[in-house]
Design an enzyme around this catalytic site. Structure first.
Site, short mmCIF file in Angstrom:
data_model
loop_
_atom_site.label_atom_id
_atom_site.label_comp_id
_atom_site.label_asym_id
_atom_site.label_seq_id
_atom_site.Cartn_x
_atom_site.Cartn_y
_atom_site.Cartn_z
CB SER A 141 32.87 37.94 43.39
OG SER A 141 31.63 38.40 44.58
CE1 TYR A 154 32.86 43.33 41.48
CE2 TYR A 154 31.12 41.76 42.25
CZ TYR A 154 32.67 42.27 42.15
OH TYR A 154 33.58 41.98 43.06
N1 NAD Z 1 36.33 43.62 48.52
C1 NAD Z 1 35.53 42.62 48.57
O1 NAD Z 1 34.55 42.32 49.27
C2 NAD Z 1 35.37 41.55 47.29
C3 NAD Z 1 34.62 40.53 47.64
C4 NAD Z 1 34.53 39.51 46.41
C5 NAD Z 1 35.48 39.52 45.27
N2 NAD Z 1 36.17 40.97 45.10
C6 NAD Z 1 37.14 40.86 44.14
O2 NAD Z 1 38.50 41.00 44.57
C7 NAD Z 1 39.31 41.68 43.66
C8 NAD Z 1 40.35 42.91 44.40
O3 NAD Z 1 39.19 43.80 45.00
P1 NAD Z 1 39.51 44.48 46.24
O4 NAD Z 1 38.48 44.29 47.12
O5 NAD Z 1 40.88 44.29 46.95
O6 NAD Z 1 39.43 46.15 45.62
P2 NAD Z 1 40.32 47.15 45.72
O7 NAD Z 1 39.40 48.16 45.24
O8 NAD Z 1 41.03 47.45 47.02
O9 NAD Z 1 41.37 46.76 44.70
C9 NAD Z 1 41.27 46.59 43.51
C10 NAD Z 1 42.46 47.16 42.69
O10 NAD Z 1 42.28 47.13 41.15
C11 NAD Z 1 42.92 48.15 40.52
N3 NAD Z 1 42.03 48.46 39.09
C12 NAD Z 1 40.75 48.82 38.78
N4 NAD Z 1 40.72 48.77 37.69
C13 NAD Z 1 41.89 48.50 37.08
C14 NAD Z 1 42.41 48.38 35.49
N5 NAD Z 1 41.59 48.79 34.44
N6 NAD Z 1 43.64 48.05 35.49
C15 NAD Z 1 44.54 47.78 36.21
N7 NAD Z 1 44.09 47.85 37.58
C16 NAD Z 1 42.79 48.38 37.99
C17 NAD Z 1 42.59 49.20 41.49
O11 NAD Z 1 43.24 50.50 41.06
C18 NAD Z 1 42.84 48.78 42.53
O12 NAD Z 1 44.18 48.99 43.20
C19 NAD Z 1 38.30 42.28 42.56
O13 NAD Z 1 38.33 41.67 41.32
C20 NAD Z 1 37.13 42.43 43.30
O14 NAD Z 1 36.01 42.20 42.29
C21 NAD Z 1 36.42 41.75 46.29
#
Ligand code: NAD
Length: 256
Positions: A141, A154
């Site tokens: 991120s 985070y």
């Molecule tokens: N959405 C944003 O703005 C953003 C920005 C930067 C980085 N990210 C990163 O992108 C990645 C995906 O995030 P997203 O936005 O798609 O979020 P999201 O919440 O849509 O998806 C995250 C997924 O991870 C799963 N998960 C959580 N804990 C888990 C565990 N212990 N074991 C297995 N699965 C688990 C959840 O069930 C969910 O399906 C993350 O690492 C997040 O930190 C997201």
């Protein structure tokens, strides 16, 4: 038609958001995809979506804090090998540094940093035994290298992931394993909804990030716009690229 040879990919957190988009794009490109998520119902839905579209997928219900080895065992038992790991699973919840207890703080580190570490070790051991390299992609991120309020847990976990990317790239290079990362900015996924509010819909976000173009592209990303970069790294076509994290943030982190 796949543009690279068919590979076997594990995507963690693939039941939702960015991971879902990565799993679908990998499948569209002809790869076998293990859709791994703690939310088994969502993992099943994504795998069914891929199969209905003519692709191949296996859903695995997994908590990456505890089940990394089982996830890899199930993959090898179904496909006989593993070529790609995308460490994508993540969680976000706001936490005030001064008042948060360490169990709450540690949960972020345990899921994102230790979870990715455990999955990487379990997969890398198989890749080394296979002897034909592989690719690991860590979803980081912009928070990994920027400060933000209520996010020390985070951001620290994400900073550690970037360091894991660099260190594993060095340690696994002799085995032909490429390790890279993707650092998204704001992305339109369920994670953007914090305490019931989609942060991209607030007046603050619209004024600061959109109207004043703190994000030069003036909008959050769609998950597919992150997936396309993750898949580029996952396929291993960039054969001289390892140890780096590509920032995909619409220009957010080059403004001030
Ligand atoms: N959405 C944003 O703005 C953003 C920005 C930067 C980085 N990210 C990163 O992108 C990645 C995906 O995030 P997203 O936005 O798609 O979020 P999201 O919440 O849509 O998806 C995250 C997924 O991870 C799963 N998960 C959580 N804990 C888990 C565990 N212990 N074991 C297995 N699965 C688990 C959840 O069930 C969910 O399906 C993350 O690492 C997040 O930190 C997201």
């Amino acid at each position: 038609m796949p543009q690279t040879p068919q590979q076997v990919a594990i995507v963690t957190g693939a039941g939702s958001g960015i991971g879902r988009a990565i799993a679908i794009e990998l499948a569209q490109r002809g790869h076998h995809v293990v859709v791994a998520d703690i939310n088994g119902a969502n993992a099943q839905l994504v795998a069914a979506h891929i199969i209905a579209a003519g692709g191949d997928a296996l859903d695995v219900t997994v908590d990456i804090r505890h089940d990394a080895q089982r996830m890899v065992d199930e993959t090898v038992s179904r496909y006989g090998r593993v070529d790609i790991l995308v460490n994508n699973a993540g969680i976000f919840y706001p936490a005030d540094f001064l008042t948060t207890d360490f169990d709450t703080w540690h949960r972020a580190v345990d899921v994102m940093f230790m979870g990715a570490t455990k999955c990487s070790q379990a997969v890398a051991r198989v890749m080394v035994t296979q002897g034909h390299g592989g690719q690991i992609v860590n979803i980081s991120s912009v928070n990994a290298f920027l400060g933000a309020p209520l996010s020390s847990h985070y951001n620290t976990a994400k900073g550690a992931i970037d360091q894991l990317t660099r260190c594993l790239a060095v340690e696994l290079a002799p085995h032909g394993i490429l390790v890279n990362g993707v650092a998204p900015g704001f992305v339109e996924t369920p994670m953007a909804v914090v305490e019931g509010v989609n942060e991209h819909t607030t007046e603050d976000f619209k004024q600061f990030y959109v109207k004043r173009r703190r994000i030069p592209l003036a909008r959050p990303a769609e998950p597919e716009e992150i997936a396309t970069v993750a898949v580029f790294l996952a396929e291993g076509t960039a054969t001289y690229l390892t140890g780096h994290t590509i920032v995909v943030d619409g220009g957010l982190s080059v403004t001030f």
